[in-house]
Design an enzyme around this catalytic site. Structure first.
Site, mmCIF file in Angstrom:
data_model
loop_
_atom_site.group_PDB
_atom_site.id
_atom_site.type_symbol
_atom_site.label_atom_id
_atom_site.label_comp_id
_atom_site.label_asym_id
_atom_site.label_seq_id
_atom_site.Cartn_x
_atom_site.Cartn_y
_atom_site.Cartn_z
ATOM 1 N N ASN A 9 0.873 -1.167 0.000
ATOM 2 C CA ASN A 9 0.000 0.000 0.000
ATOM 3 C C ASN A 9 0.913 1.219 0.000
ATOM 4 O O ASN A 9 1.523 1.540 1.018
ATOM 5 C CB ASN A 9 -0.884 -0.015 1.255
ATOM 6 C CG ASN A 9 -1.695 1.274 1.403
ATOM 7 O OD1 ASN A 9 -1.710 2.109 0.497
ATOM 8 N ND2 ASN A 9 -2.358 1.449 2.543
ATOM 9 N N TRP A 10 1.006 1.841 -1.172
ATOM 10 C CA TRP A 10 1.925 2.970 -1.292
ATOM 11 C C TRP A 10 1.406 4.201 -0.541
ATOM 12 O O TRP A 10 2.140 5.156 -0.349
ATOM 13 C CB TRP A 10 2.113 3.343 -2.766
ATOM 14 C CG TRP A 10 2.928 2.350 -3.557
ATOM 15 C CD1 TRP A 10 3.522 1.195 -3.083
ATOM 16 C CD2 TRP A 10 3.261 2.430 -4.952
ATOM 17 N NE1 TRP A 10 4.193 0.575 -4.104
ATOM 18 C CE2 TRP A 10 4.053 1.297 -5.270
ATOM 19 C CE3 TRP A 10 2.957 3.346 -5.966
ATOM 20 C CZ2 TRP A 10 4.550 1.068 -6.553
ATOM 21 C CZ3 TRP A 10 3.447 3.116 -7.254
ATOM 22 C CH2 TRP A 10 4.244 1.996 -7.538
ATOM 23 N N LYS A 11 0.158 4.184 -0.167
ATOM 24 C CA LYS A 11 -0.478 5.366 0.444
ATOM 25 C C LYS A 11 -0.260 6.578 -0.483
ATOM 26 O O LYS A 11 -0.238 6.405 -1.700
ATOM 27 C CB LYS A 11 0.051 5.576 1.855
ATOM 28 C CG LYS A 11 -0.081 4.292 2.700
ATOM 29 C CD LYS A 11 0.081 4.499 4.151
ATOM 30 C CE LYS A 11 -0.098 3.153 4.870
ATOM 31 N NZ LYS A 11 -0.084 3.264 6.309
ATOM 32 N N HIS A 95 -9.571 1.379 4.878
ATOM 33 C CA HIS A 95 -8.288 1.550 5.559
ATOM 34 C C HIS A 95 -8.492 2.494 6.747
ATOM 35 O O HIS A 95 -9.262 3.455 6.661
ATOM 36 C CB HIS A 95 -7.239 2.112 4.588
ATOM 37 C CG HIS A 95 -5.856 2.031 5.164
ATOM 38 N ND1 HIS A 95 -5.388 2.928 6.094
ATOM 39 C CD2 HIS A 95 -4.860 1.127 4.985
ATOM 40 C CE1 HIS A 95 -4.160 2.577 6.457
ATOM 41 N NE2 HIS A 95 -3.812 1.492 5.790
ATOM 42 N N GLY A 231 2.873 -1.215 4.253
ATOM 43 C CA GLY A 231 2.950 0.216 3.969
ATOM 44 C C GLY A 231 4.387 0.626 3.692
ATOM 45 O O GLY A 231 4.893 0.469 2.578
ATOM 46 N N GLY A 232 5.063 1.133 4.713
ATOM 47 C CA GLY A 232 6.416 1.679 4.563
ATOM 48 C C GLY A 232 7.370 0.770 3.798
ATOM 49 O O GLY A 232 8.097 1.223 2.904
HETATM 50 P P1 13P Z 1 3.019 0.260 7.669
HETATM 51 O O1 13P Z 1 3.504 -1.049 7.084
HETATM 52 O O2 13P Z 1 3.801 1.443 7.209
HETATM 53 O O3 13P Z 1 2.885 0.175 9.161
HETATM 54 O O4 13P Z 1 1.556 0.481 7.088
HETATM 55 C C1 13P Z 1 0.632 -0.528 7.190
HETATM 56 C C2 13P Z 1 -0.572 -0.146 6.417
HETATM 57 O O5 13P Z 1 -1.314 0.741 6.792
HETATM 58 C C3 13P Z 1 -0.816 -0.862 5.152
HETATM 59 O O6 13P Z 1 -2.086 -0.581 4.678
#
Ligand code: 13P
Length: 250
Positions: A9-11, A95, A231-232
């Site tokens: 999830n690149w956000k 999310h 995420g990260g």
């Molecule tokens: P992180 O892996 O950065 O904690 O993020 C998790 C997330 O929200 C994936 O949707």
């Protein structure tokens, strides 16, 4: 045997050149062997770019949100049909960052899941409790309530869902749920899904929240953890590939 799903999830982290570099560091290294599906969920404006790079490869792609409405006067919204135009396989719904910052209720999340399913896009339904809720002993109640809203809405296609358990206190904090803490909640969700669908065992329940190359194997080894929502670490090709490799090795 499990078929893991590792989804990034690149956000709101993307730019044309950075996306190309990141995918160049991942896609050529993915192999069709191993019981692992891999995907990236990207900001909608980059779906065309990501489709172009990933089509014909082992990398699947999807979006991070979808409108609860079909079409019409909903300025700024992106519909499931639009996501389909770019062959999106997945879309995140619910999310915690959307529940928190965009005030999405469980009924909105359920409507979004239904819109996606109606267009053949697999919703990745995110559920999870805040730290305050965990400390108040409300984890089970909160995740079950969030899950129930979606189960009720999509009734006959529950087995088409992917679910992601993302404890809010573990997202972007470096604080991961222990494998046992995560498994406990995954087992609760599995039981709830089994009560709703005869095919619940094929539903993949992903864990998300500071998953990284050093904790991935122990989380993914849990009985009811079928993958990760990353995420990260999905923004670093080496880390993302290492998580995929951890799943492949199990
Ligand atoms: P992180 O892996 O950065 O904690 O993020 C998790 C997330 O929200 C994936 O949707």
């Amino acid at each position: 045997m499990k078929r893991y799903l590792i989804a990034g999830n690149w956000k709101m982290n993307a730019q044309l050149s950075a996306n190309a570099d990141l995918l160049a560091g991942i896609v050529p290294h993915l192999s069709a062997t191993g019981a692992v599906d891999v995907a990236v969920c990207v900001p909608a404006p980059y779906l065309a770019q990501v489709q172009k790079i990933c089509q014909g490869t082992c990398m699947n792609w999807g979006a991070q949100d979808v409108s609860a409405h079909e079409s019409g006067a909903f300025t700024g919204e992106v519909s499931a049909d639009m996501l389909s135009d770019f062959k999106s396989r997945y879309v995140l719904v619910g999310h915690s960052e959307r529940r928190q910052h965009h005030l999405e209720t469980s009924s909105i999340v359920a409507a979004k899941a239904q819109r996606a399913l109606a267009k053949g896009i697999t919703p990745i339904v995110c559920v999870g409790e805040t730290l305050q809720e965990r400390e108040a002993g409300q984890t089970e109640e909160v995740v079950k309530r969030q899950m129930a809203a979606v189960i009720q809405q999509v009734a006959h296609c529950v087995s088409e869902l992917v679910v992601a358990y993302e404890p809010v206190w573990a997202i972007g904090t470096g604080r991961t749920a222990s494998p046992e803490q995560a498994q406990t909640v995954h087992a609760l969700l599995r039981a709830q899904l089994r009560a709703a669908s005869a095919n619940a065992d094929r539903i993949r329940i992903l864990y998300g929240g500071s998953m990284n190359p050093s904790n991935a194997a122990s989380l993914l080894a849990q009985a009811d953890i079928d993958g990760g929502l990353i995420g990260g670490a999905s923004l670093k090709s080496h880390d993302f590939l290492a998580i995929v490799a951890a799943a492949q090795a199990l």
